[in-house]
Design a protein around this motif. Structure first.
Motif, PDB file in Angstrom:
ATOM      1  N   ALA A   1       0.806  -1.227   0.000  1.00  9.98           N
ATOM      2  CA  ALA A   1       0.000   0.000   0.000  1.00  9.98           C
ATOM      3  C   ALA A   1       0.834   1.271   0.000  1.00  9.98           C
ATOM      4  CB  ALA A   1      -0.929   0.010   1.212  1.00  9.98           C
ATOM      5  N   ASP A   2       2.041   1.233   0.553  1.00  9.10           N
ATOM      6  CA  ASP A   2       2.835   2.455   0.662  1.00  9.10           C
ATOM      7  C   ASP A   2       3.973   2.549  -0.360  1.00  9.10           C
ATOM      8  OD1 ASP A   2       4.420   0.496   1.804  1.00  9.10           O
ATOM      9  OD2 ASP A   2       4.575   1.473   3.754  1.00  9.10           O
TER      10      ASP A   2
ATOM     11  N   ARG B   1       1.988   1.385  -5.794  1.00  8.83           N
ATOM     12  CA  ARG B   1       1.188   1.130  -4.588  1.00  8.83           C
ATOM     13  C   ARG B   1      -0.004   0.275  -4.970  1.00  8.83           C
ATOM     14  NH1 ARG B   1       1.316   5.307  -0.500  1.00  8.83           N
ATOM     15  NH2 ARG B   1       3.061   6.676  -0.880  1.00  8.83           N
TER      16      ARG B   1
ATOM     17  N   ALA C   1      -3.941  -0.767  -4.616  1.00  6.98           N
ATOM     18  CA  ALA C   1      -5.275  -0.297  -4.226  1.00  6.98           C
ATOM     19  C   ALA C   1      -6.028  -1.552  -3.805  1.00  6.98           C
ATOM     20  CB  ALA C   1      -5.969   0.386  -5.394  1.00  6.98           C
ATOM     21  N   PHE C   2      -7.127  -1.367  -3.116  1.00  2.00           N
ATOM     22  CA  PHE C   2      -7.876  -2.510  -2.598  1.00  2.00           C
ATOM     23  C   PHE C   2      -9.340  -2.382  -2.971  1.00  2.00           C
ATOM     24  CE2 PHE C   2      -4.182  -1.775  -0.038  1.00  2.00           C
ATOM     25  CZ  PHE C   2      -3.629  -3.037   0.102  1.00  2.00           C
TER      26      PHE C   2
ATOM     27  N   ALA D   1      -6.436  -7.153  -3.513  1.00  2.83           N
ATOM     28  CA  ALA D   1      -5.391  -6.155  -3.779  1.00  2.83           C
ATOM     29  C   ALA D   1      -5.205  -6.005  -5.285  1.00  2.83           C
ATOM     30  CB  ALA D   1      -4.082  -6.582  -3.135  1.00  2.83           C
TER      31      ALA D   1
ATOM     32  N   LEU E   1      -5.304  -1.032   7.990  1.00  3.13           N
ATOM     33  CA  LEU E   1      -4.163  -1.207   7.105  1.00  3.13           C
ATOM     34  C   LEU E   1      -2.947  -1.384   8.001  1.00  3.13           C
ATOM     35  CD1 LEU E   1      -2.801  -1.209   4.337  1.00  3.13           C
ATOM     36  CD2 LEU E   1      -2.475   1.251   4.625  1.00  3.13           C
TER      37      LEU E   1
ATOM     38  N   ASP F   1       2.124  -5.412   2.559  1.00  2.00           N
ATOM     39  CA  ASP F   1       1.343  -4.918   3.689  1.00  2.00           C
ATOM     40  C   ASP F   1       0.068  -5.755   3.821  1.00  2.00           C
ATOM     41  OD1 ASP F   1       3.190  -2.723   4.072  1.00  2.00           O
ATOM     42  OD2 ASP F   1       2.285  -1.826   2.298  1.00  2.00           O
TER      43      ASP F   1
ATOM     44  N   GLU G   1      -7.654   3.504  -2.116  1.00  2.00           N
ATOM     45  CA  GLU G   1      -6.301   3.773  -2.623  1.00  2.00           C
ATOM     46  C   GLU G   1      -5.597   4.722  -1.680  1.00  2.00           C
ATOM     47  OE1 GLU G   1      -6.169   6.052  -6.371  1.00  2.00           O
ATOM     48  OE2 GLU G   1      -8.311   6.300  -6.149  1.00  2.00           O
ATOM     49  N   PHE G   2      -4.282   4.622  -1.618  1.00  2.00           N
ATOM     50  CA  PHE G   2      -3.483   5.404  -0.696  1.00  2.00           C
ATOM     51  C   PHE G   2      -2.519   6.297  -1.460  1.00  2.00           C
ATOM     52  CE2 PHE G   2      -4.842   1.563   1.386  1.00  2.00           C
ATOM     53  CZ  PHE G   2      -5.365   2.053   2.562  1.00  2.00           C
TER      54      PHE G   2
ATOM     55  N   TYR H   1      -4.152  -5.628   4.501  1.00  3.23           N
ATOM     56  CA  TYR H   1      -5.425  -4.930   4.647  1.00  3.23           C
ATOM     57  C   TYR H   1      -6.330  -5.896   5.393  1.00  3.23           C
ATOM     58  CZ  TYR H   1      -9.560  -2.150   3.578  1.00  3.23           C
ATOM     59  OH  TYR H   1     -10.689  -1.369   3.678  1.00  3.23           O
TER      60      TYR H   1
END
Length: 86
Positions: A2-3, A62, A64-65, A53, A24, A9, A82-83, A11
């Motif tokens: 995510a980052d 990154r 998104a979910f 994901a 998260l 990572d 999304e981050f 979720y």
């Protein structure tokens, strides 16, 4: 991821019997330690069902979910989470 740091990572989607928001968890690099990331959008309806994901979302490196909130009879909205660095 995510980052966008190259570490996988997590979720964590909450279930039907909780009003807690999804989480998260950001990998600290070794896959054994995680820190809670930025707040994740939640919904007032539905029940936790499935999270998928989408790696390298729009070329950002990154993930998104895609979140489904429709477990059994607890129908709720689908969400795209999304981050960003903002």
């Amino acid at each position: 991821d995510a980052d966008g740091d190259g570490d996988l990572d997590i979720y964590a989607q909450q279930g039907v019997e909780t009003s807690d928001p999804d989480l998260l968890l950001l990998n600290r690099g070794d896959g054994r330690e995680f820190m809670v990331g930025a707040g994740v959008a939640s919904t007032d309806s539905g029940g936790g069902d499935t999270v998928v994901a989408i790696p390298n979302w729009q070329g950002t490196a990154r993930a998104a979910f895609l979140v489904s909130n429709g477990f059994q009879d607890h129908v709720g909205p689908r969400q795209l989470i999304e981050f960003s660095d903002r």
